[in-house]
Scaffold this motif. Structure first.
Motif, PDB file in Angstrom:
ATOM      1  N   GLN A  59     -18.773  34.553  -7.555  1.00 24.87           N
ATOM      2  CA  GLN A  59     -18.546  35.949  -7.938  1.00 24.87           C
ATOM      3  C   GLN A  59     -18.068  36.808  -6.769  1.00 24.87           C
ATOM      4  O   GLN A  59     -17.741  37.970  -6.942  1.00 24.87           O
ATOM      5  N   GLY A  60     -18.052  36.232  -5.587  1.00 22.86           N
ATOM      6  CA  GLY A  60     -17.544  36.938  -4.426  1.00 22.86           C
ATOM      7  C   GLY A  60     -17.280  35.949  -3.306  1.00 22.86           C
ATOM      8  O   GLY A  60     -17.925  34.899  -3.219  1.00 22.86           O
ATOM      9  N   PHE A  61     -16.301  36.257  -2.433  1.00 26.89           N
ATOM     10  CA  PHE A  61     -16.004  35.346  -1.334  1.00 26.89           C
ATOM     11  C   PHE A  61     -15.437  36.116  -0.151  1.00 26.89           C
ATOM     12  O   PHE A  61     -14.950  37.241  -0.278  1.00 26.89           O
ATOM     13  N   GLU A  62     -15.496  35.461   1.009  1.00 28.79           N
ATOM     14  CA  GLU A  62     -14.948  36.024   2.245  1.00 28.79           C
ATOM     15  C   GLU A  62     -14.478  34.879   3.126  1.00 28.79           C
ATOM     16  O   GLU A  62     -15.156  33.856   3.239  1.00 28.79           O
ATOM     17  N   VAL A  63     -13.304  35.031   3.736  1.00 27.35           N
ATOM     18  CA  VAL A  63     -12.761  34.034   4.655  1.00 27.35           C
ATOM     19  C   VAL A  63     -12.834  34.590   6.069  1.00 27.35           C
ATOM     20  O   VAL A  63     -12.364  35.694   6.331  1.00 27.35           O
ATOM     21  N   LYS A  64     -13.445  33.815   6.986  1.00 27.36           N
ATOM     22  CA  LYS A  64     -13.596  34.252   8.377  1.00 27.36           C
ATOM     23  C   LYS A  64     -12.940  33.248   9.321  1.00 27.36           C
ATOM     24  O   LYS A  64     -13.236  32.041   9.240  1.00 27.36           O
ATOM     25  N   PRO A  65     -12.047  33.682  10.218  1.00 30.33           N
ATOM     26  CA  PRO A  65     -11.500  32.768  11.233  1.00 30.33           C
ATOM     27  C   PRO A  65     -12.578  32.424  12.256  1.00 30.33           C
ATOM     28  O   PRO A  65     -13.395  33.285  12.627  1.00 30.33           O
ATOM     29  N   VAL A  66     -12.596  31.181  12.707  1.00 35.88           N
ATOM     30  CA  VAL A  66     -13.580  30.732  13.699  1.00 35.88           C
ATOM     31  C   VAL A  66     -12.893  30.406  15.020  1.00 35.88           C
ATOM     32  O   VAL A  66     -13.202  30.971  16.063  1.00 35.88           O
ATOM     33  N   LYS A  67     -11.939  29.487  14.976  1.00 33.14           N
ATOM     34  CA  LYS A  67     -11.145  29.094  16.145  1.00 33.14           C
ATOM     35  C   LYS A  67      -9.894  28.412  15.626  1.00 33.14           C
ATOM     36  O   LYS A  67      -9.687  28.313  14.409  1.00 33.14           O
ATOM     37  N   THR A  68      -9.053  27.944  16.528  1.00 33.08           N
ATOM     38  CA  THR A  68      -7.816  27.280  16.109  1.00 33.08           C
ATOM     39  C   THR A  68      -8.114  26.148  15.126  1.00 33.08           C
ATOM     40  O   THR A  68      -8.891  25.240  15.432  1.00 33.08           O
ATOM     41  N   LEU A  93     -17.152  31.874   2.864  1.00 35.51           N
ATOM     42  CA  LEU A  93     -18.465  32.234   2.348  1.00 35.51           C
ATOM     43  C   LEU A  93     -18.321  32.639   0.890  1.00 35.51           C
ATOM     44  O   LEU A  93     -17.504  33.496   0.553  1.00 35.51           O
ATOM     45  N   THR A  94     -19.106  32.007   0.019  1.00 35.84           N
ATOM     46  CA  THR A  94     -19.077  32.365  -1.396  1.00 35.84           C
ATOM     47  C   THR A  94     -20.473  32.792  -1.845  1.00 35.84           C
ATOM     48  O   THR A  94     -21.479  32.374  -1.275  1.00 35.84           O
ATOM     49  N   ARG A  95     -20.513  33.625  -2.886  1.00 42.42           N
ATOM     50  CA  ARG A  95     -21.783  34.138  -3.407  1.00 42.42           C
ATOM     51  C   ARG A  95     -21.773  34.028  -4.919  1.00 42.42           C
ATOM     52  O   ARG A  95     -20.808  34.411  -5.581  1.00 42.42           O
ATOM     53  N   SER A  96     -22.863  33.473  -5.444  1.00 42.70           N
ATOM     54  CA  SER A  96     -23.049  33.385  -6.884  1.00 42.70           C
ATOM     55  C   SER A  96     -24.387  34.016  -7.239  1.00 42.70           C
ATOM     56  O   SER A  96     -25.356  33.893  -6.481  1.00 42.70           O
ATOM     57  N   GLU A  97     -24.431  34.690  -8.368  1.00 44.61           N
ATOM     58  CA  GLU A  97     -25.661  35.362  -8.791  1.00 44.61           C
ATOM     59  C   GLU A  97     -26.063  34.877 -10.179  1.00 44.61           C
ATOM     60  O   GLU A  97     -25.221  34.553 -11.010  1.00 44.61           O
ATOM     61  N   ALA A  98     -27.383  34.836 -10.398  1.00 46.45           N
ATOM     62  CA  ALA A  98     -27.927  34.469 -11.707  1.00 46.45           C
ATOM     63  C   ALA A  98     -29.114  35.377 -11.989  1.00 46.45           C
ATOM     64  O   ALA A  98     -29.713  35.958 -11.072  1.00 46.45           O
ATOM     65  N   ASP A  99     -29.459  35.503 -13.249  1.00 46.21           N
ATOM     66  CA  ASP A  99     -30.615  36.325 -13.613  1.00 46.21           C
ATOM     67  C   ASP A  99     -31.864  35.837 -12.886  1.00 46.21           C
ATOM     68  O   ASP A  99     -32.081  34.626 -12.730  1.00 46.21           O
TER      69      ASP A  99
END
Length: 277
Positions: free
Chosen positions: A202-211, A217-223
């Motif tokens: 339901q959500g994500f983010e891409v982060k550079p680390v090195k060459t 990072l992904t996020r999922s939610e449930a009741d």
């Protein structure tokens, strides 16, 4: 830098300012070097992205930013006209379904056409509009098509590789889609890694680390499935079970190989999933 915008079709359309000297020089240089590029100054009135791409490849034999900008401005303006949107510029009204807008990005040796199509109409009030992405990559030297993918993408640091992720966008943010892939522009879009998500992201983010290395990072939610008494009050949203996944993706351009390591953790928190209000 992205050179056009969905919500601001193009300032050039409404401005009366002449092209910059740099743009004029680029256009003159290209026209002098190839007759084909001189024809591109008067683009066909393409109504579809595929016809736009076909015309681009037919008439532009090497990358010309000034000409490409004019082509895209003309296409975007025509799309608005065809769908009854009379107002152009930065303050566009909510766009109806079917409108397509194109952006472009200079990637050094390569060029990207970033395409956005309105799937469901936008509105002034609760904006439930949804846009679909498509990315088309070209070699700048001869404008040959490298790859055509139904998502957006982000660069892998220090390489010609990119991660393909993000197929749609709404007022709730970007949708990750069913998974992600790593592809290489120098290998005509060859895919080195193609991984499907095991959960409903339901959500994500891409982060550079090195060459050659990034983190996804992904996020999922449930009741929330715990004791009701353990649930906390949230100012916005509700108390939910969260599954957070971190993919560390490393690629070796020489070997043409990528590896993906996955770590997961679960916890409870107030929902971070956006809403349309």
């Amino acid at each position: 830098m992205i050179c056009a915008a969905m919500c601001a079709c193009s300032k050039q359309q409404g401005d009366s300012k002449p092209d910059s000297p740099a743009s004029e020089n680029a256009a003159v240089s290209s026209v002098a070097s190839t007759t084909a590029n001189s024809l591109a100054a008067k683009p066909d009135l393409a109504d579809t992205v595929d016809s736009f791409i076909a015309s681009l490849q037919l008439k532009m034999k090497s990358y010309d930013e000034a000409v490409l900008r004019k082509w895209i401005d003309a296409f975007n303006a025509r799309q608005l006209t065809l769908h009854g949107v009379a107002k152009a510029g930065e303050d566009l009204p909510p766009l109806p379904a079917g409108v397509i807008q194109i952006e472009f990005e200079d990637l050094g040796e390569h060029m990207l056409l970033q395409i956005r199509e309105v799937l469901t109409a936008h509105s002034d009030d609760i904006d439930g509009g949804t846009d679909q992405f498509r990315s088309v990559f070209f070699n700048k030297s001869d404008m040959s098509l490298l790859t055509d993918i139904p998502t957006k993408s982000q660069a892998m640091p220090g390489t010609s590789m990119r991660i393909a992720i993000g197929n749609q966008q709404s007022c709730m943010g970007d949708s990750a889609g069913e998974g992600f892939a790593i592809f290489d522009l120098k290998q005509k879009g060859k895919t080195y890694l193609d991984e499907k998500f095991q959960d409903q992201v339901q959500g994500f983010e891409v982060k550079p680390v090195k060459t050659g290395t990034i983190q996804l990072l992904t996020r999922s939610e449930a009741d929330f499935k715990g004791n009701t008494n353990d649930a906390q009050q949230c100012e916005i949203g509700s108390w939910v079970d969260v599954l957070e996944t971190t993919y560390t993706i490393s690629c070796d351009a020489k070997d043409g190989k990528c590896t993906s390591q996955k770590k997961q953790k679960t916890y409870q928190a107030c929902s971070a999933v956006g809403s349309c209000d």
